[in-house]
Design a protein around this motif. Structure first.
Motif, PDB file in Angstrom:
ATOM      1  N   LEU A 174       1.015  -1.040  -0.028  1.00 16.33           N
ATOM      2  CA  LEU A 174      -0.191   0.286   0.153  1.00 16.33           C
ATOM      3  C   LEU A 174       0.887   1.169  -0.111  1.00 16.33           C
ATOM      4  O   LEU A 174       0.910   2.402  -0.479  1.00 16.33           O
ATOM      5  N   ILE A 175       1.698   1.198   0.783  1.00 20.96           N
ATOM      6  CA  ILE A 175       2.658   2.171   0.728  1.00 20.96           C
ATOM      7  C   ILE A 175       3.566   2.595  -0.147  1.00 20.96           C
ATOM      8  O   ILE A 175       3.803   4.218  -1.181  1.00 20.96           O
ATOM      9  N   ASN A 176       4.026   1.135  -0.791  1.00 19.12           N
ATOM     10  CA  ASN A 176       4.695   1.602  -2.243  1.00 19.12           C
ATOM     11  C   ASN A 176       3.519   2.352  -3.208  1.00 19.12           C
ATOM     12  O   ASN A 176       4.154   2.859  -4.564  1.00 19.12           O
ATOM     13  N   THR A 177       2.442   1.476  -3.891  1.00 20.62           N
ATOM     14  CA  THR A 177       1.798   2.339  -4.198  1.00 20.62           C
ATOM     15  C   THR A 177       1.654   3.400  -4.319  1.00 20.62           C
ATOM     16  O   THR A 177       1.139   4.721  -5.178  1.00 20.62           O
ATOM     17  N   THR A 178       1.397   4.192  -2.413  1.00 23.17           N
ATOM     18  CA  THR A 178       0.609   5.516  -2.541  1.00 23.17           C
ATOM     19  C   THR A 178       1.847   6.457  -2.997  1.00 23.17           C
ATOM     20  O   THR A 178       1.616   7.864  -3.498  1.00 23.17           O
ATOM     21  N   LEU A 179       2.953   6.264  -2.671  1.00 21.14           N
ATOM     22  CA  LEU A 179       3.819   7.282  -2.461  1.00 21.14           C
ATOM     23  C   LEU A 179       5.116   7.046  -3.752  1.00 21.14           C
ATOM     24  O   LEU A 179       5.403   7.928  -4.130  1.00 21.14           O
TER      25      LEU A 179
ATOM     26  N   THR B 109      -3.952  -3.663  -0.217  1.00 17.15           N
ATOM     27  CA  THR B 109      -5.524  -3.022   0.776  1.00 17.15           C
ATOM     28  C   THR B 109      -5.148  -2.822   2.204  1.00 17.15           C
ATOM     29  O   THR B 109      -4.359  -2.927   2.719  1.00 17.15           O
ATOM     30  N   GLN B 110      -6.232  -1.318   2.592  1.00 16.56           N
ATOM     31  CA  GLN B 110      -6.111  -0.814   3.432  1.00 16.56           C
ATOM     32  C   GLN B 110      -5.978  -2.041   4.522  1.00 16.56           C
ATOM     33  O   GLN B 110      -5.421  -1.590   5.099  1.00 16.56           O
TER      34      GLN B 110
ATOM     35  N   ILE C 219       1.572   7.087   7.223  1.00 20.69           N
ATOM     36  CA  ILE C 219       0.770   6.022   6.853  1.00 20.69           C
ATOM     37  C   ILE C 219       1.273   4.548   8.126  1.00 20.69           C
ATOM     38  O   ILE C 219       0.299   4.140   8.153  1.00 20.69           O
TER      39      ILE C 219
END
Length: 608
Positions: free
Chosen positions: A346-351, A407-408, A461
């Protein structure tokens, strides 16, 4: 205890055998030295293979750095010097090539001599070697430098003191030659001493080499410190009549007249300064920004170009490190639970848009890395077997970092984390807070540096995920001076770690992971490791006679480190990404290490 005794007995046998084989005088002076075999370049080489030997001299480069500096003594553990000062202004006896792991060539020294057992090393200085004030570099300067760096200070700088303790005798053997005889089997020691800085003894009379100071030491390197303002900028000026400019090792290197570092509070501010022309080269660490945010006018006009630099080096380790000197981080089950709660996908996709792979182990992306999730085999298994009873789960039978569904909620990993925390004595209380048997809440602090915007975003996050477990994580940001003070004294629960690994790991691994370093202030063992098996693997690396033996020992160490669950790894870049003004050039032939110390600004030049 059984395994420690075994390791000690094995070391004792190694010392006896090494001592029997240590017959001085069997070596011959050579132009270079390799850990295994012979240097690739012959004695008559004219330039390093990845430089432009005809590169023009002149021009300047302006680089941006976060943080600041408050010292110009790079040899003290007190204060924060500019990181580039020592390699630009102070020379060593031998020089490192960015294209051959474990190979050094003569720099201040015209030759190096050792025996097959590596029981000693002798260096012969070049007659023409000079300090920047024109005075000759002498063997007395070498002896004083090595002694002072290895012994002075309370405590001495661990970067130098460990190797100095392995020297049984130092003797000047001629007008330009000096020999060091060793008391410990360590095949890397001749190379380590070859990379020790050589200082001018007279420059330090009445001065404490271990003290922070704003007086730059006299060196023999291609640059001297020019204008500077503490915490804001420092300029390095090329020495026009530098003694070493015509050496084959230096031909095509050190071409820029000025190398300037400007310091900013935030990486985002550096990027804006680069877009505005105040900074002339910018290293991008985020693949998504590289793809999406380099459409400003200077790029569109061609005034700024984007260069991708391939490399074949290990990923190293970068992430959030847990301080095992403190509870509850001394429990591997807690550390594993915290790793499970870190939703990398999730972090990698977000940032970063999911464009950068995760660091899978300390030496991943190289032949030195363990094979993730598989049991140890062959020589690796043999090395680990004597320590099996004390090793953590996963070291021998296989360990792999968790992969979430992105997913979160991250439900599967969160359930596994809760189960591990329960095993370790942590249960959710009536208020939803995770508490131990004494009713104490699971609270801790994540210590970060001001301006580390991407890491702060990652930690934010992560903090939200921990809150869903009933764990309260506070993010504390401090300036670079406070960060150094607190990390030097291990005053943190969790903080960031960055250890760039080479293809030739050696004695520095003791500083990173050795138990003694974990107790002494200023070491690089941030997690506080005290694992005899890790130290035994480092000893095996240093004693290895062949590349295969060395690789097996390094893979075994990689397993111990990764399955130790000390660090929550981030992502790494498979290429270097450098945006720069079009006048800054670099050679077409890229070294093995790519965008690494020794590349920019060392082999770059300025051309209209």
């Amino acid at each position: 205890m059984r395994q420690v005794f075994f390791a000690s007995r094995r070391m004792a046998v190694a010392v006896i055998l090494w001592g029997c084989a240590a017959i001085p005088g069997l070596g011959e002076p050579a132009h270079g030295i390799a850990m295994y075999g012979d240097p690739a370049l012959l004695p008559d080489f004219v330039a390093l293979p990845y430089v432009n030997p005809d590169a023009p001299k002149g021009g300047r480069i302006v680089l941006g750095e976060t943080g600041g500096f408050d010292s110009l003594n790079p040899f003290s553990i007190r204060g924060r010097p500019p990181w580039a000062q020592s390699p630009l202004t102070v020379e060593t006896l031998l020089g490192r090539t960015a294209d051959e792991p474990f190979t050094l060539y003569g720099l201040l020294a015209e030759s190096v001599e050792t025996d097959p057992a590596r029981s000693f090393v002798e260096f012969t200085l070049r007659a023409e070697a000079r300090f920047s004030d024109g005075s000759p570099v002498t063997v007395d300067d070498v002896l004083w430098s090595f002694t002072a760096l290895g012994t002075e200070g309370s405590p001495p700088n661990p970067r130098y003191s460990g190797s100095w303790a392995k020297i049984a005798k130092s003797e000047i053997t001629g007008p330009r030659s000096i020999r060091f005889t060793f008391n410990t089997p360590d095949r890397e020691l001749p190379l380590i001493l070859g990379l020790r800085p050589v200082l001018k003894q007279a420059d330090w009379e009445g001065r404490d080499i271990s003290a922070s100071s704003m007086r730059a030491p006299i060196g023999s390197g291609p640059y001297v410190v020019g204008d500077f303002e503490a915490g804001r900028f420092v300029s390095f000026i090329r020495v026009p009549d530098w003694w070493g400019r015509d050496l084959p090792f230096n031909r095509g290197r050190h071409n820029l007249d000025e190398i300037r570092y400007d310091f900013y509070g935030d990486a985002g501010v550096i990027f804006e300064a680069f877009k505005g022309g105040a900074v002339t080269s910018f290293r991008e660490t985020n693949a998504a920004r590289w793809r999406d945010q380099y459409d400003f006018p200077a790029v569109q006009s061609g005034a700024v170009v984007q260069s991708e630099i391939p490399h074949r080096r290990p990923s190293g380790i970068e992430g959030l490190v847990m301080n095992t000197r403190r509870a509850p981080f001394d429990d591997w089950r807690v550390r594993e639970a915290l790793i499970l709660a870190f939703n990398f996908e999730l972090i990698n996709t977000t940032l970063t848009g999911g464009l950068q792979p995760r660091i899978r182990s300390y030496f991943s992306n190289s032949e030195l890395g363990m094979i993730e999730g598989t049991p140890a085999e062959g020589r690796v298994a043999d090395l680990l077997a004597p320590f099996a009873d004390d090793l953590l789960p996963g070291v021998i039978d296989g360990y792999a970092l968790p992969v979430s569904d992105g997913t979160q909620a991250n439900r599967r990993h969160m359930r596994a984390a809760i189960a591990l925390l329960a095993e370790a004595g942590w249960e959710p209380g009536a208020d939803g807070r995770m508490r131990n048997a004494e009713g104490e809440p699971f609270d801790f602090e994540i210590l970060l540096t001001n301006g580390a915007s991407e890491t702060i975003a990652i930690a934010s996050i992560y903090r939200e995920a921990l809150a869903r477990l009933g764990i309260a994580a506070r993010i504390a940001t401090v300036d670079s001076a406070q960060m150094k003070q607190r990390s030097d004294h291990y005053d943190f629960d969790m903080t960031t770690i960055l250890r760039q690994m080479s293809l030739s790991p050696g004695n520095e691994q003791i500083l990173y992971w050795g138990a003694q370093g974990g107790k002494a202030p200023g070491s690089r063992n941030l997690m506080g490791m005290d694992v005899p098996a890790a130290e035994a693997m480092i000893a095996a690396m240093l004693a290895a006679q062949t590349q295969d033996e060395f690789t097996a020992a390094t893979r075994a160490l990689d397993r111990i480190l990764t399955a130790g669950r000390y660090v929550i790894p981030f992502s790494y870049a498979t290429v270097g990404r450098l945006a720069h003004v079009k006048e800054l050039k670099f050679p077409e032939r890229i070294p093995v290490y790519g965008d690494w110390p020794g590349f920019q600004p060392d082999v770059w030049w300025y051309e209209q």
